[in-house]
Design a protein around this motif. Sequence first.
Motif, PDB file in Angstrom:
ATOM      1  N   GLN A  81       0.848  -1.200   0.000  1.00 35.15           N
ATOM      2  CA  GLN A  81       0.000   0.000   0.000  1.00 35.15           C
ATOM      3  C   GLN A  81       0.879   1.244   0.000  1.00 35.15           C
ATOM      4  O   GLN A  81       1.808   1.347   0.801  1.00 35.15           O
ATOM      5  N   GLY A 118      -2.937   4.790  -1.399  1.00 41.98           N
ATOM      6  CA  GLY A 118      -3.686   3.562  -1.138  1.00 41.98           C
ATOM      7  C   GLY A 118      -4.178   3.489   0.303  1.00 41.98           C
ATOM      8  O   GLY A 118      -5.300   3.041   0.558  1.00 41.98           O
ATOM      9  N   ARG A 119      -3.343   3.940   1.243  1.00 39.57           N
ATOM     10  CA  ARG A 119      -3.778   3.930   2.640  1.00 39.57           C
ATOM     11  C   ARG A 119      -4.905   4.922   2.880  1.00 39.57           C
ATOM     12  O   ARG A 119      -5.835   4.649   3.655  1.00 39.57           O
ATOM     13  N   GLY A 173      -5.203  -1.506  -2.112  1.00 41.50           N
ATOM     14  CA  GLY A 173      -3.823  -1.978  -2.101  1.00 41.50           C
ATOM     15  C   GLY A 173      -3.634  -3.117  -3.098  1.00 41.50           C
ATOM     16  O   GLY A 173      -4.551  -3.474  -3.846  1.00 41.50           O
TER      17      GLY A 173
END
Length: 202
Positions: free
Chosen positions: A162, A166-167, A172
């Motif tokens: 990730q 993405g976080r 992810g």
Amino acid sequence: MVESNPLQGQPAENEQEEKRNALTAGTETAPAVEAQPQEGSTQEQPEDAGLSSVAEAARAAEALAGGTDPESQGEGGPEQPQEVQEVPKGRADRSLMYFFWPLVVTLLYVPVGLIWLAYRFLEYKTQLLLLTNKRLVLFKGIIKKKQYMIPLEMAAQMTIEQGFLGRKAGYGTLVIGQGKEAIRYNYVRDPEKFRLLCRTEA
């Protein structure tokens, strides 16, 4: 001998005295006559004075209405300059060539962007990672279809990648296996949840 009559010289003397009396009376009455005003002069003077006062009042009213000082106008002072209203005379219009280069870039790169978008859409629809009670199955390929069978023990050992975006966005990449033979399945929504599901089935 002719006797002279003393009364013959009296009429001449009386006439001379009357002329003298008339002259003296004329000189005495002349200043009185000159002092008397002539006919019509007593009526014209008040009318001229009234007309001049009315004209002055009218000039003062016009000066107040126009915003000028009547005293300064009467004295012959300079009039205040009036403000000239601002009127537009022209405008510098831009040519349509202002959009030339953006249009060229759009024509060059929009087709490329549309092709890329179409490819990603087809890839999104044709790829699938499916978990069953016996194995993990991955379907891939737009033109040539591929199918991968992955045992549950190997699926339980998958890793997650990730990035920052993405976080924050909650997606992810699932990495199954190790090295060059590892299978990568990216843009998975909530990858941690899917990995826990694979571990429970294993």
